[in-house]
Design an enzyme around this catalytic site. Structure first.
Site, PDB file in Angstrom:
ATOM      1  N   ARG A 263      14.748  -1.568 -91.216  1.00 41.70           N
ATOM      2  CA  ARG A 263      14.082  -2.833 -90.860  1.00 41.70           C
ATOM      3  C   ARG A 263      14.232  -3.903 -91.936  1.00 41.70           C
ATOM      4  NH1 ARG A 263       9.951   0.876 -89.417  1.00 41.70           N
ATOM      5  NH2 ARG A 263       9.728   1.089 -87.169  1.00 41.70           N
TER       6      ARG A 263
ATOM      7  N   LYS B  17      13.627  17.262 -89.725  1.00 38.47           N
ATOM      8  CA  LYS B  17      12.382  17.905 -89.318  1.00 38.47           C
ATOM      9  C   LYS B  17      11.221  16.929 -89.507  1.00 38.47           C
ATOM     10  CE  LYS B  17      10.257  19.520 -93.409  1.00 38.47           C
ATOM     11  NZ  LYS B  17       9.138  20.162 -93.893  1.00 38.47           N
TER      12      LYS B  17
ATOM     13  N   HIS C  73      16.809  21.932 -94.171  1.00 35.36           N
ATOM     14  CA  HIS C  73      17.627  21.981 -95.391  1.00 35.36           C
ATOM     15  C   HIS C  73      17.597  23.353 -96.070  1.00 35.36           C
ATOM     16  CE1 HIS C  73      13.770  20.915 -97.368  1.00 35.36           C
ATOM     17  NE2 HIS C  73      14.263  21.617 -98.353  1.00 35.36           N
TER      18      HIS C  73
ATOM     19  N   LYS D 130      20.831  26.050 -98.245  1.00 32.79           N
ATOM     20  CA  LYS D 130      20.746  26.638 -99.589  1.00 32.79           C
ATOM     21  C   LYS D 130      21.678  27.838 -99.674  1.00 32.79           C
ATOM     22  CE  LYS D 130      16.089  25.061-100.549  1.00 32.79           C
ATOM     23  NZ  LYS D 130      16.417  24.202-101.693  1.00 32.79           N
TER      24      LYS D 130
ATOM     25  N   GLU E 291       4.720  25.975-103.552  1.00 29.81           N
ATOM     26  CA  GLU E 291       4.980  24.691-104.213  1.00 29.81           C
ATOM     27  C   GLU E 291       3.884  24.441-105.232  1.00 29.81           C
ATOM     28  OE1 GLU E 291       5.058  22.240-100.648  1.00 29.81           O
ATOM     29  OE2 GLU E 291       7.157  21.813-101.073  1.00 29.81           O
TER      30      GLU E 291
ATOM     31  N   ASP F 116       4.398  22.380 -91.543  1.00 36.34           N
ATOM     32  CA  ASP F 116       5.267  21.739 -92.518  1.00 36.34           C
ATOM     33  C   ASP F 116       6.271  22.707 -93.142  1.00 36.34           C
ATOM     34  OD1 ASP F 116       5.866  19.255 -93.785  1.00 36.34           O
ATOM     35  OD2 ASP F 116       5.057  20.056 -95.649  1.00 36.34           O
TER      36      ASP F 116
ATOM     37  N   HIS G 116      11.036  26.281 -92.144  1.00 36.12           N
ATOM     38  CA  HIS G 116      11.727  26.924 -93.263  1.00 36.12           C
ATOM     39  C   HIS G 116      11.527  28.438 -93.295  1.00 36.12           C
ATOM     40  CE1 HIS G 116      12.339  22.898 -94.445  1.00 36.12           C
ATOM     41  NE2 HIS G 116      11.237  22.726 -95.161  1.00 36.12           N
TER      42      HIS G 116
ATOM     43  N   LYS H  45       0.644  24.767-100.999  1.00 36.24           N
ATOM     44  CA  LYS H  45       0.692  23.737-102.027  1.00 36.24           C
ATOM     45  C   LYS H  45      -0.124  24.234-103.211  1.00 36.24           C
ATOM     46  CE  LYS H  45       2.545  20.313 -99.575  1.00 36.24           C
ATOM     47  NZ  LYS H  45       3.869  19.799 -99.953  1.00 36.24           N
TER      48      LYS H  45
END
Lengths: 386, 506
Positions: free
Chosen positions: B57, B165, B195, B199, B233, B252, B257, B357
């Site tokens: 945009r 995703k 992704h 790997k 993570e 998520d 994954h 997380k």
């Protein structure tokens, strides 16, 4: 022992040099000392651990200077290669007998390790080099047994014979018996006889031959093939009217290999030599194809040889010309009824990249022995039938 | 058949094409996509000719866009420093096209721009679209691409689309999205990117299992006790609290994954390595997951949120204190699952998955826990007896594989200590593996969809995950367990494992 920043091509490389003239029975012990030294130096510098990596045993033969091709020698080239393919480098350097150290020893050895800082930061990936100098014929005779003793077990062995043409001597044969793969480069050799000798070696040994001269031709072969992709074009290859190839003097062997490949793809052929043997700059042959005969002309002339010394290939077939010609050092043009002078960029590979590619993959390209054999027969002006 | 093509090694060099990145002002383009394209150029894997057009945009010139992308490559490209000569020729093929995703005129302008590029560079109208936008924009972009005549369903010249995703937020929305995309594209033209599949270690799973003779015979319920897959993570929601409130870690991380990784661990050998054979087996595995019985979700799934704590030397707030997060939120930032597989190979072998997380560090790994030796000869009662054999496959960081086994401690006793036999990519191959996006973009350019998710795979995984979300919704819990940030999760997760088992400390 000392650590020296390598002034060579790869920034961030550190060479840990071991002792000179070390006892051959202590090579592994000396190397272990170097690994300790590298580990301590990394720890002092606050870096992460030193990692010893090894995918290949690379046995590098370096002939005396007068026999070498006029270009950077294999050990220098391999500095770049081992950064990408960690290996144990066994460097065999043949020196004149007169240079032998006092004490009558026919061989001497030295070791060093070279560490590259990982681009992701942190640890050093290190490879090791064992140099062995052999003085005169007596020294050379020690090479095979020393190689046998110093190979890392269970890893493949590549014989790197890039500094000179691979002449069929005892040393080469002995080293080939130990090797899974041999890397040669027939392009820099000015002698057509080199291709004849390599052809014999390929047929006699089990090691996979990787010829950098052949690998350099890969993009050219794709471009030549693309001249005949359009519908109906393959049929024209059955009605050849002539082939002309022009090369520079340094591209002669490349020209022969390209011609060998082209003829090897054309089905049943019969060759008779015309005015070929013993000539340097101009060769002619006559080929009988199912639908008639056609001439081949091979011209060697001066020119800018960015395309591995190949200046032009002109295939006349079915009343039309299919031409690949060099435009400048970085471009070629495809002239054909379908391409109309289309200019393409040449994406050549430099020698370290070729060696890395040669160590990867399956090794022997199945097309190479066929192309080489026909090239050798063309050079030998040997009539053949296939 | 051209006889000169006979025997030439099939080049993995894609056909000339124009790639269009929708949402090119976003972080993904600057941090991942353009650096991956530059690295491909540097490794001579990009097609020639090739062009990339950023579409977004914000008003911006080609030069502005190139400058931003150059900065991204300087910081994030795998091959650094950026080669000036290569960059100048690469940048000549980088363009920017301003436009709103819902503006039909912008697509007409894009079409004109691409035709100009085709004519200038000699590109035969091959197109690769990359949707790097919020998922809500996917249907609009896809519809407009179709309406503007920017999609050809023909094989040549080709049109392909890469979809980032998340692909849907539940089974129903995934099915709707699949239908929308397939109204414009054929399934073979759609590349749903995850992704993780780019790997190196994930791809190596297939080589490890099916390229070696010694592992596959052990890869079943006779020898494997259980499997643990961890996707941890250290970061929190990083300012994306509002997004996370809608997503949660099950959507998520797990649905895409971890399920992809798990299906590669659990699938049967494919009949070949072509894209459909591999994906057929992955779907079969996903479909053999036993659905969680009604009313028993808590016996199979533990959800939790991180509270404040300390991670990698920093004091961090709890999830409910993050900006954009509802103070009464029950969105999970941690999840652990016990999955059972109803097939011959994996009967009675639980797969334990966890993702979170704010764990102590970032790590993704698979751990295959083998059964103990049937008869114990050593260390009875001393605590120095046999240790379980564990094969751990590290996906990130420090990609590699380690086998954990017991070894006799040197000395006069037969005490046993755990030791590791380890393979690391960096050690063995001396260089870092390529970035996942490099491989995946190259594969999409080549039309190889092996490492992309097929429609039925997406729906199979959503079928399982949606039932969990539905069960949670029915529970109407006012709060869920919390754990201290920087720890390995809530104690409730330990109870999933059963007697004598524990989560690995990866």
């Amino acid at each position: 022992m000392s650590a020296v920043q390598n002034g060579g091509q790869s920034a961030g490389a550190i060479t840990y040099a071991g002792g000179q003239n070390i006892d051959l029975a202590n090579v592994e012990h000396e190397l272990a000392g170097l690994w300790r030294q590298a580990g301590e130096a990394a720890a002092e510098a606050g870096q992460r651990s030193v990692t010893r990596a090894c995918l290949w045993n690379l046995v590098v033969y370096q002939p005396p200077p007068e026999q070498r091709y006029g270009r950077p020698s294999a050990p220098r080239l391999l500095d770049d290669v081992t950064a990408a393919v960690p290996s144990r480098l066994l460097r065999l350097e043949l020196r004149p007998e007169a240079e032998a150290p006092s004490g009558g020893k026919a061989v001497s050895a030295w070791v060093n390790t070279k560490c590259n800082i990982s681009p992701a930061g942190g640890h050093q990936i290190c490879t090791e080099e064992i140099g062995i100098a052999g003085f005169g014929r007596k020294g050379q005779a020690h090479f095979p047994a020393l190689v046998r003793a110093l190979l890392v077990p269970d890893l493949p062995v590549a014989l790197v014979w890039l500094d000179s043409a691979p002449h069929k001597g005892r040393l080469l044969r002995d080293l080939l018996r130990l090797s899974d793969r041999i890397l040669v480069d027939t392009q820099p050799s000015a002698e057509g006889a080199t291709l004849i000798e390599v052809d014999e070696l390929v047929r006699e040994t089990h090691a996979q031959f990787v010829d950098l001269g052949w690998m350099r031709l890969t993009p050219v072969r794709y471009m030549v093939a693309s001249l005949f992709d359009a519908p109906g074009r393959p049929e024209q290859l059955k009605h050849l009217e002539g082939i002309r190839i022009d090369t520079t003097p340094s591209g002669r062997n490349s020209g022969f290999l390209l011609l060998g490949w082209l003829l090897s793809r054309l089905g049943k052929l019969e060759l008779s030599a015309e005015d070929a043997a013993g000539r340097e700059a101009e060769f002619r042959w006559k080929i009988r194809q199912e639908n008639g005969s056609f001439p081949i002309e091979f011209h060697v002339r001066e020119g800018e040889g960015g395309l591995d010394g190949l200046l032009c290939l002109d295939v006349a077939a079915g009343g039309e010309h299919f031409v690949l010609r060099q435009v400048d050092a970085l471009h070629v043009a495809l002239d054909s009824p379908d391409h109309g002078g289309k200019k393409l960029a040449l994406h050549g590979w430099d020698d370290p990249e070729l060696v890395v590619a040669g160590l990867g993959g399956p090794g022997l390209d199945a097309l190479y022995p066929e192309a080489l054999n026909i090239a050798a027969r063309l050079i030998g002006a040997e009539a053949w039938n296939r | 058949m051209n006889p000169l093509r006979d025997g030439l090694i099939k080049e993995r060099v894609p056909a000339p094409q124009v790639m269009v990145i929708f949402g090119a002002s976003g972080d993904l383009t600057r941090r991942k996509l353009l650096p991956a394209l530059y690295t491909l150029a540097r490794e001579r894997q990009l097609p020639s000719p090739f062009s990339v057009v950023g579409f977004a945009r914000r008003p911006k010139s080609d030069e502005d866009f190139r400058g931003e992308m150059r900065e991204g490559c300087d910081r994030f490209a795998r091959r650094r420093p950026v080669d000036e000569t290569l960059w100048s020729s690469f940048a000549e093929c980088v363009f920017y096209q301003q436009g709103s995703f819902d503006d039909a005129a912008a697509y007409a302008a894009l079409k004109t721009r691409m035709e100009e590029i085709d004519a200038k560079l000699g590109i035969p109208a091959n197109r690769l679209y990359y949707l790097s936008t919020p998922p809500s924009a996917y249907p609009t972009i896809i519809d407009n691409l179709g309406a503007a005549g920017l999609v050809s369903r023909a094989y040549e010249p080709f049109t392909r689309i890469i979809v980032e995703k998340p692909f849907g937020r539940d089974l129903e929305s995934a099915q709707v999205l699949n239908r929308q995309v397939k109204q414009v594209f054929r399934e073979a033209q759609i590349f749903r990117i995850d992704h993780y599949l780019g790997k190196e270690t994930v791809q190596n799973m297939l080589v490890f299992r099916f390229g070696n003779g010694i592992f596959e015979p052990l890869w079943n319920n006779r020898y494997v006790d259980h499997v643990q897959i961890t996707g941890a993570e250290a970061i929190g929601v990083e300012g994306r609290g509002a997004y996370y409130e809608e997503a949660g870690i099950l959507r998520d991380m797990v649905q895409n994954h971890l399920f992809q990784v798990m299906s590669l661990v659990g699938m049967e050998p494919p009949i070949s390595m072509d894209s459909n054979s591999v994906r057929d087996e992955k779907v079969k595995f996903l479909r053999s997951l036993r659905h969680i019985p009604d009313g028993k979700v808590d016996e199979y799934v533990v959800r939790a949120q991180y509270a404040s704590g300390h991670v990698l030397g920093e004091s961090v707030p709890g999830y409910k204190e993050e900006p954009g997060v509802d103070p009464q939120s029950t969105t999970e930032t941690y999840v652990a699952l016990k999955l059972l597989v109803d097939n011959w190979r994996w009967a009675n072998v639980p797969f334990f998955l966890r993702s979170s997380k704010r764990m102590p560090k970032r790590v993704t790994e698979i751990a295959i826990h083998f059964r103990q030796a049937p008869h114990q000869l050593f260390g009875n009662g001393t605590g120095k007896g046999p240790v379980p054999n564990v094969l751990s496959i590290r996906i990130q960081p420090n990609e590699g594989i380690a086998l954990h086994f017991g070894s006799k401690i040197p000395g006069p006793t037969t005490d046993i200590a755990p030791v590791n036999m380890e393979f690391l990519y960096g050690t063995s191959f001396g260089n870092e593996p390529p970035e996942a996006y490099e491989r995946l973009i190259l594969d999409a350019m080549l039309g190889d969809s092996t490492l992309f998710t097929r429609d039925d795979e997406v729906e199979a995984s959503w079928t399982f995950i949606t039932r969990i979300h539905q069960a949670w919704a029915e529970q109407k819990k006012k709060q869920i367990p919390v754990f201290e940030a920087g720890s390995w999760g809530p104690s409730e997760a330990d109870e999933l494992l059963g007697e004598g088992m524990h989560w690995r400390r990866p």
